[in-house]
Enzyme design. Structure first.
Site, PDB file in Angstrom:
ATOM      1  N   HIS A 326      22.439  17.206 -21.371  1.00 23.47           N
ATOM      2  CA  HIS A 326      21.663  18.413 -21.629  1.00 23.47           C
ATOM      3  C   HIS A 326      21.678  19.384 -20.458  1.00 23.47           C
ATOM      4  CE1 HIS A 326      20.001  16.173 -25.078  1.00 23.47           C
ATOM      5  NE2 HIS A 326      19.664  17.353 -25.550  1.00 23.47           N
ATOM      6  N   GLY A 327      21.819  18.879 -19.252  1.00 29.47           N
ATOM      7  CA  GLY A 327      21.824  19.783 -18.101  1.00 29.47           C
ATOM      8  C   GLY A 327      22.190  19.073 -16.813  1.00 29.47           C
TER       9      GLY A 327
END
Length: 355
Positions: A326-327
């Site tokens: 996600h990041g």
């Protein structure tokens, strides 16, 4: 080109009219036109990044054919890993290089040394994480002989580049999208009506719910020192609705748009905030990603057919990698780990009470 922009509205109408009124019953021309439109849609953000996506498409297309032709199991494994490494390397360079570079520098400084790998100023290509996983699913399916290799380069390119799901998924499987593209396009009146309803509902989620909640959430957290704990908690609730409205709204628009072209994409959200526990939540939230991790990581690691400690290990591996997907920051890694802890505790609780 955002789904809730005027540019996208004009783009979509033009593509849809040409596709059905000028190219109807011309499968090859429809595929070519959709691919060109998808390339234009992708290049609307940063034009030169089309070369990166094109390189990934070429590598995995060739890998799929090589896997199908090769009979030697060891060589097939080499081909698979070559494809996986090249595809993941592109993602690593653009999304994770600076994270690792920064942390290596901090680690060296902690031990009294100095190590500077450098810093890349490149922007992250739009949807690269989604493209990577979609490409990997194709190569893995061909490797396990659950999917035939696609020999038509145009069809495979459209499978990766199909514009409705370029920005935020869902992450498609070849058995779903690739097979539909091979069958050709048939206008379905009922499917088109459903598609329009989904687009309108998705726009409502994005513009009315997500964007309005974002104003309150941003105001709250940007001035967190000025508010009480209860106000911050309320801000977190608004953020929860913001992120759901954003993501599920985009997914609904993608599914609805695809249906107007006679294509059914995978469902990505199933009312996750109505879940009874954390395990059910992850079966309802970002379904295409959750099932991807289950099929290609959790089950190969042993899934639930191993001892308790190995189940715990597998769960943590999946959620930490999911957080990192996600990041590229420690916040997302900790976020993934927290969900892993919550899921393990939930399973222990259900096991203890015999649920």
């Amino acid at each position: 080109m955002l789904f809730n922009s005027f540019n996208y509205l004009v783009f979509f109408i033009l593509v849809w009219v040409v596709f059905w009124f000028l190219l109807k019953d011309k499968k090859r021309l429809q595929q070519i036109f959709l691919l060109v439109a998808s390339c234009y849609f992708y290049m609307f953000f940063i034009p030169k990044y089309i070369l990166i996506l094109g390189g990934t498409i070429l590598v995995d297309y060739c890998a799929g054919i090589a896997l199908e032709k090769q009979k030697n199991d060891q060589k097939r494994t080499y081909i698979l890993w070559m494809s996986v490494l090249v595809t993941c390397l592109i993602l690593f360079v653009f999304k994770y290089f600076n994270f690792f570079s920064e942390n290596i520098a901090h680690l060296a400084q902690f031990f009294g040394g100095e190590c500077s790998i450098g810093w890349l100023s490149w922007a992250l290509p739009i949807g690269l994480s989604f493209h990577t996983f979609q490409s990997l699913s194709y190569v893995i399916e061909v490797y396990y002989k659950r999917q035939k290799a696609e020999h038509n380069f145009l069809t495979y390119s459209l499978y990766v580049m199909y514009f409705p799901q370029l920005v935020a998924g869902p992450i498609e499987r070849p058995a779903n999208l690739l097979d539909q593209l091979n069958k050709g396009f048939q206008f379905n009146n009922s499917l088109a009506h459903d598609g329009m309803r989904m687009i309108l509902w998705g726009l409502f989620k994005k513009v009315v719910i997500a964007d309005q909640c974002a104003e309150i959430a941003n105001m709250t957290f940007n001035n967190s020192g000025d508010y009480s704990g209860s106000t911050l908690a309320l801000g977190a609730v608004f953020f929860a609705f913001q992120i759901y409205g954003d993501f599920s709204g985009y997914s609904d628009i993608a599914l609805g748009t695809a249906r107007l072209f006679g294509i059914e994409l995978l469902r990505n959200f199933a009312f996750p905030y109505f879940s009874r526990d954390i395990a059910e939540f992850w079966r309802r939230w970002h379904i295409s990603l959750s099932t991807w991790f289950k099929d290609y990581l959790y089950i190969p690691l042993g899934g639930s057919k191993v001892g308790t400690m190995m189940k715990v290990r597998n769960t943590f591996i999946i959620f930490i990698i999911s957080g990192f997907w996600h990041g590229a920051s420690w916040n997302f890694i900790f976020w993934g780990a927290l969900h892993g802890v919550a899921l393990v505790l939930d399973k222990m609780f259900n096991s203890f009470f015999g649920k």
